[in-house]
Design an enzyme around this catalytic site. Structure first.
Site, mmCIF file in Angstrom:
data_model
loop_
_atom_site.group_PDB
_atom_site.id
_atom_site.type_symbol
_atom_site.label_atom_id
_atom_site.label_comp_id
_atom_site.label_asym_id
_atom_site.label_seq_id
_atom_site.Cartn_x
_atom_site.Cartn_y
_atom_site.Cartn_z
ATOM 1 N N ARG A 179 66.595 7.097 46.877
ATOM 2 C CA ARG A 179 66.915 6.968 45.459
ATOM 3 C C ARG A 179 68.188 7.739 45.146
ATOM 4 N NH1 ARG A 179 61.896 7.771 41.999
ATOM 5 N NH2 ARG A 179 63.063 6.219 40.845
ATOM 6 N N LYS B 159 52.426 10.841 34.366
ATOM 7 C CA LYS B 159 52.962 9.632 33.750
ATOM 8 C C LYS B 159 51.871 8.620 33.441
ATOM 9 C CE LYS B 159 57.000 10.525 36.563
ATOM 10 N NZ LYS B 159 57.659 10.152 37.831
#
Length: 279
Positions: A269, A59
């Site tokens: 998460r 990323k």
DNA sequence: CCTGCTACCTGATGGC
DNA sequence: TGCCATCAGGTAGCAG
């Protein structure tokens, strides 16, 4: 918030704008964006350098300079902006409370690249070489690269006892997958996110590998049409929700079997999945 | 070494 | 309307 497909689309859009250009001047109105690096040091190292290559690893967005390397990580909310020149940047950024938020500006010999993240998680750094950037050197195989084969994936899976969801988020194994596309890949492969990585049968490994590759390719296509618009500070990828099958679909019916999609917490998460058809 | 937890920030959203 | 809680696409750093 971008994951690999979003970052890849950003890089492809950025390349023709900045490759070969010279960085004339660096402004850092929000020094938090270069933390822990000293903004003055970042500016000094980047100014006067030419951008040789625009690339991506996991990323990270990479600007390979004629000396050294500039890295940008958008984290959750970072984006890139484009201004015609320094004058336009100053006009649009200095409109009191409703001006465009810019954390770092790279004034080039043609145009200005802005790095912005209101949430201030995103980072822009400058390094002497790739090896000096800890986040980069730790990355595993890029999920879009040719080295990401089912064979190597199998070897990595068999070496880990972690739940599949956590395994897929670990950038040091496969780089580029985040919360959205881990959920989507596991849904596509019909695998329970709680399964331990080393319990997959060979055919399940192949299914997951294939799912990751196709989910990312599909998302990339979506991210490229329309391509990112750095001129619009509000712009974000459109139409992604159309291609999502599990992510953020809690309570809505599974597109395969009709069972309501559930949300559970894994590693702090949200994981979205179908309890009936993901085994 | 591996794993799991918290901190880091700001904004949007939904319930009361 | 306001206030509060919860959630958000990521990773570094630290403890065990």
């Amino acid at each position: 918030m971008p994951e690999l497909p979003e970052v890849e689309a950003v890089v492809r859009t950025l390349r023709p704008l900045v490759q070969g250009r010279k960085i004339r001047c660096v402004h850092v109105p929000h020094p938090i964006a270069t933390k822990p690096q000293d903004p003055a040091q970042v500016a000094r190292q980047a100014q006067g350098r030419r951008i040789r290559i625009v690339d991506r690893q996991g990323k990270y967005v990479l600007l390979v300079l004629d000396r050294g390397l500039l890295t940008m990580h958008l984290r959750l909310d970072g984006r890139l902006l484009w201004f015609a020149n320094g004058k336009e940047l100053r006009e649009r950024a200095n409109q009191g409370g409703n001006g465009v938020h810019v954390d770092v500006a790279l004034e080039l010999d043609q145009g200005v690249l802005g790095f912005a993240d209101r949430r201030h998680f995103g980072r822009l750094h400058v390094w002497e070489s790739v090896d000096d950037c800890p986040g980069l050197s730790v990355l595993g195989i890029d999920a879009l690269s040719r080295e990401f084969t089912s064979h190597r994936f199998a070897a990595m899976l068999s070496a880990s006892k972690r739940p599949l969801k956590d395994f897929l988020l670990d950038q040091s194994r496969v780089a580029g997958i985040g919360n959205i596309y881990s959920c989507e890949s596991l849904w596509q492969a019909r695998l329970d996110p709680r399964r331990r990585a080393n319990t997959l049968k060979p055919r399940e490994v192949r299914r997951l590998h294939k799912a990751i590759v196709s989910v990312l390719a599909r998302a990339l296509e979506c991210c490229l049409h329309p391509a990112p618009n750095f001129r619009d500070p509000e712009w974000w990828f459109q139409g992604l929700e159309r291609i999502l099958r599990a992510y953020r679909r809690e309570g809505r019916s599974c597109r395969r079997c009709g069972e309501p999609i559930r949300r559970i917490a894994q590693g702090g998460r949200s994981t979205y999945w179908c309890r009936r058809c993901q085994q």
